[in-house]
Structures are given as structure tokens and as C-alpha cells.
Design an enzyme around this catalytic site. Structure first.
Site, PDB file in Angstrom:
ATOM      1  CB  THR A  84      23.575   0.879  53.262  1.00  0.00           C
ATOM      2  OG1 THR A  84      25.109   1.339  53.515  1.00  0.00           O
ATOM      3  CG2 THR A  84      22.941   0.559  54.367  1.00  0.00           C
ATOM      4  CE  LYS A 204      31.574   5.570  56.780  1.00  0.00           C
ATOM      5  NZ  LYS A 204      32.626   4.927  56.897  1.00  0.00           N
ATOM      6  CB  CYS A 258      33.812   4.018  51.799  1.00  0.00           C
ATOM      7  SG  CYS A 258      33.712   2.228  52.675  1.00  0.00           S
TER       8      CYS A 258
END
Ligand code: SAJ
Length: 436
Positions: A84, A204, A258
Site C-alpha cells: 500500500t 500499526k 514503512c
């Protein structure tokens, strides 16, 4: 008990996850859109560079427990672990999640469990995934269970962390969460915490945002320290002796797929409120420019200057260059017309070629260089012997952005070393600068 697991996406997370479920005894079908990835896995050649992973995948494939395919099969559990990334700079691109969910529709049966592992903004499981899954005709939460279970493993330590880290399981209802908990218990040795899907999605993002904001603080302190004449590395070390202080490490910026990405998912959902989060992102994103400015400062006044850049991976010990601040530094220098030599002991030549950069060996990179810049904290760089390198370079300046070189050893060999945030730059570090 669930027996067959189908994993959509065989990347950095999907492949190790598939390998662990296969090792735990499940029949695992791994699905990927890339024929090269499928062919490689089925022939024991993996495309993910992660210590210990190749052996586990090979064993699972040899034992017939893991098969890679282009399309899903009927299964008990479906796990979506697709990328994503960001589109247009700072909005989450959910198209791979949507594609994977649509692909699953013909294979869904009553009693199945669907788990999303990809990083997404809060609310995505219920607002985006569930409506697509409902097109199967199954009633969501009754005939089809759905959960969001984020991965939180550290690249370079995935094989250890996937087993021993605590795990968050967010169900769209309690039954979904309990089903997912039982599934992960098959190989996870850390604690498993149950919550709602949207909370798990937020957890997250909050973890990586915590780290990004703290790194931004460290980077800001480095820039302040260089103005004030304070050594940021020593100051942070001493501040961290306080029992409730844990300042992170400054550096050339934040890379990886990330930490440099996830905070934007929060900004996207809550732009008015996420002020500190957005500013931190920008502070970290500015660091490569700051480093490039320092390099140019060091090279100022030199004829045909050359910088030797050590380390293109986004952090030490990995070969991953995604969002790497080192690449950005190299690109900025090229745009400014500065010659560069580039060395990284782990990164692949083709990887750099994709950015229009050429990988050299250490000697080529250093030959005739005026300034050696450490951009990645690779363990190998700590072992470099300055007395063997000093003859290769022209001007013997060093910029260490990671504080990994032994300054005194390098000075002894004849180098002039400056570490970012280490007080004001001394005139001897850039002796050619006409502004001095
Ligand atoms: N960095 C600094 N200063 C620091 C720490 C890191 O400049 O004090 C830089 C690194 O050099 C690197 C970047 O930040 O460029 C990110 O590195 P990292 O090691 O902090 O994190 P990642 O991106 O490799 O993995 C993170 C992890 N998240 C947290 O530690 C909260 C990992 O557990 C997650 O699973 C992963 O993101 C992910 O997939 O989300």
C-alpha cells in the site's frame, strides 16, 4: 481447525508469513501478480533478501506445503499482504488491496476468514474491504469473518520477530478476532492482543509515527547543535541516561517503506489535527538536502570536486534501497553537477541503475575523492581501515552522518572528520571554502 491458507502477495511480509504457516502444518497457497516471483519460489529462488528466509521457504516448497500460483484456490483462510504505497506524494494507494479482494470473490465460501495485513488508514477494513467482500453474497461477520492483523516485524530480523513479537488482532466482530487469534497462535510465540479492526489499523500507524516523530526530534536537535556548537551525539547519549528519556539517533533522513510512509496515512485521515506528525515527516524528508548542503560546503572552492558516498541502503545491514535518504543525497549531488563515487557492500547494481546511479567498488568510489560521506550504518563500514584508504583519496575530508566511524582512528590516518550535529564545522573541515 483451519487447514488451508491462501496468501495474496508474496513480498517482504507475505512470503515469510506463508513460510511460517507452511512450517506450522498448514497447506499454503501463495498468490502473486509477478510470474517471475512465482517461478522463483516454486524453484527455491526467492526475491526477498531476508536472513534465514530462503531456507524456510525451500523446505516448505520441497515438502509440498507451500506452492506459489497466479490465482487463489478455495481455502479456509485468505490473507491479504499486498503493498500500500503512497500515490501523489502523500495519499495511500489502496488499489492493490482492492484488486486482491476482488480476485478473492469467486473463491470465498461460508465459514471462511479473510485477514488484511497490509498497512492501511483507520477504517479501511470496514469501509473499503468489507463492502468488496460483501459482493461475494456472503454475509459479513456471520458467514464470512474479517480481521485486520498488522505485521510489525523489523526488516533484517523478520524471521525472529514474526515469531516472537507481540501481535495485534483486530476483528470486525469478536468471532473474527478469535478465529484470527487461533490461526496466529500456530506459530506466534509472542502475546496476541485482541481489539477492533480500526484500532488495530491505528496501532500499526501510531507505532511507526512514534518512531518518525522521535527521529525528527533527533534530526532537529542535530541541526540546532551544529548552530550552537554542541556535540549532539554526546548530548543525546547523556540525556538518555535519564530513566524516562530515549532520544533517537539523527541521520541523513528516514528511509524504508514503512516509517517514511505510514505517518501520511494518519495525515490523510486527519489533516487538521496531524500537525506534529506532518511537520516531523517534512523535517525528516529535508535531511538529505541538509546533508547535500554540508557536502557542497566541504567541496566548495575545489576544482572538479568528487564525493565518495558510502552506503545506499536505507539502513545498516540490509540491501533495501526503498525511500533511502542516501539515494536522495546522490540524486541531489548529481543535479548540482558534483561527481560521485558510490559504494555499498550489500545493494545490487541493478537496484541503483533504476535510479540512474552507478555502483562502484570501494576503490573506484574513493579514487580521487575529496570527501568521503558515510550515509548508511552498515556494520562493514565500522571495519574500514583508514590507513589503507588514505592513499586513494585526494582531499582527506570525511562526513559521517551516522556516527559510526572512530574519529580518532581516522584522524590519526590523516583524515579530517565531521559528524552531522557535532558542533560547528571547523574551518579545517572545509579548508577550501572561499566564504571562510
Ligand atoms: N533511523 C534513524 N534514527 C533512528 C532510527 C532509525 O535515522 O534512531 C532511520 C533508519 O536509518 C532508517 C529509518 O529510520 O532509514 C527506518 O528504520 P527502522 O529500523 O527504524 O525501521 P524499519 O522501517 O526498518 O521498520 C519499521 C519498524 N517499526 C518500528 O520499529 C516501530 C518495524 O517494526 C515495522 O514492522 C516496519 O517499520 C513496518 O513494516 O512497518
Amino acid at each position: 481447525m483451519d487447514k488451508k491458507v491462501c496468501i495474496m502477495g508474496l513480498g517482504y511480509i507475505g512470503l515469510p508469513t506463508a513460510a511460517f504457516f507452511a512450517t506450522a502444518g498448514y497447506q499454503v497457497i501463495g498468490v502473486d501478480v509477478s510470474p517471475r516471483v512465482i517461478e522463483g519460489i516454486n524453484n527455491h529462488r526467492i526475491h526477498v533478501d531476508e536472513p534465514g528466509l530462503a531456507e524456510v521457504v525451500k523446505k516448505a516448497v520441497e515438502e509440498g506445503k507451500l506452492t506459489a500460483r497466479e490465482l487463489p484456490e478455495l481455502a479456509d483462510v485468505f490473507i491479504i499482504a499486498v503493498p500500500t504505497p503512497l500515490k501523489n506524494g502523500c495519499k495511500g494507494d489502496m488499489s492493490s488491496v482492492e484488486d486482491a479482494a476482488f480476485t478473492l470473490l469467486p473463491y470465498l465460501r461460508p465459514g471462511n476468514l479473510v485477514i488484511l495485513e497490509s498497512t492501511v488508514g483507520p477504517g479501511t477494513t470496514e469501509d473499503l474491504l468489507c463492502p468488496i467482500l460483501a459482493e461475494s453474497g456472503l454475509s459479513i461477520g456471520e458467514e464470512l469473518m474479517v480481521a485486520f492483523c498488522p505485521e510489525r516485524v523489523l526488516p533484517g530480523k523478520i524471521m525472529e520477530e514474526m515469531v516472537f513479537n507481540n501481535r495485534i488482532v483486530g476483528g470486525i466482530n469478536r468471532e473474527s478476532a478469535l478465529r484470527a487469534e487461533t490461526l496466529y497462535q500456530s506459530f506466534v510465540k509472542g502475546e496476541i492482543f485482541l481489539t477492533e479492526a480500526a484500532t488495530a489499523e491505528a496501532v500499526k500507524l501510531m507505532e511507526n509515527t512514534f518512531r518518525d516523530v522521535n527521529i525528527a526530534l533527533a534530526n532537529e536537535l542535530a541541526r540546532i547543535s551544529s548552530k550552537l556548537g554542541i556535540n549532539v551525539w554526546e548530548a543525546i547519549e547523556l540525556a538518555n541516561k535519564h530513566p524516562r528519556v530515549n532520544i533517537h539517533q539523527p541521520g541523513p533522513g528516514v528511509g524504508g517503506h514503512c516509517i517514511a510512509v505510514d505517518p501520511w496515512f494518519i495525515v490523510e485521515k486527519s489533516p487538521q489535527e496531524a500537525r506534529l506528525i506532518e511537520l516531523s515527516r517534512r523535517i525528516n524528508d529535508e535531511m538529505p538536502e541538509f546533508v547535500a548542503d554540508l557536502i557542497c560546503e566541504g567541496l566548495k572552492g575545489l576544482k572538479d570536486p568528487k564525493a565518495a558516498l558510502l552506503g545506499m541502503a536505507y539502513k545498516g545491514g540490509v540491501q533495501d534501497t526503498r525511500e533511502s535518504p542516501s539515494i536522495k543525497v546522490a540524486e541531489i549531488l548529481q543535479q548540482r553537477g558534483i561527481a560521485t563515487g558510490i559504494y555499498d557492500p550489500l545493494v545490487e547494481r541493478e537496484d541503483l541503475a533504476a535510479y540512474g546511479l552507478i555502483l562502484n567498488n570501494l576503490e573506484e568510489a574513493l579514487k580521487g575523492a575529496d570527501l568521503l560521506v558515510v550515509l548508511t550504518d552498515h556494520p562493514d563500514f565500522k571495519l574500514l581501515k583508514p590507513e589503507e584508504l588514505v592513499f586513494l583519496v585526494r582531499n582527506k575530508l570525511v562526513l559521517d552522518t551516522r556516527n559510526i566511524l572512530d574519529k580518532y582512528q581516522w584522524q590519526e590516518a590523516g583524515f579530517t572528520v565531521y559528524k552531522i550535529g557535532e558542533g560547528k564545522i571547523s574551518p579545517s573541515w572545509h579548508p577550501h571554502s572561499s566564504t571562510l
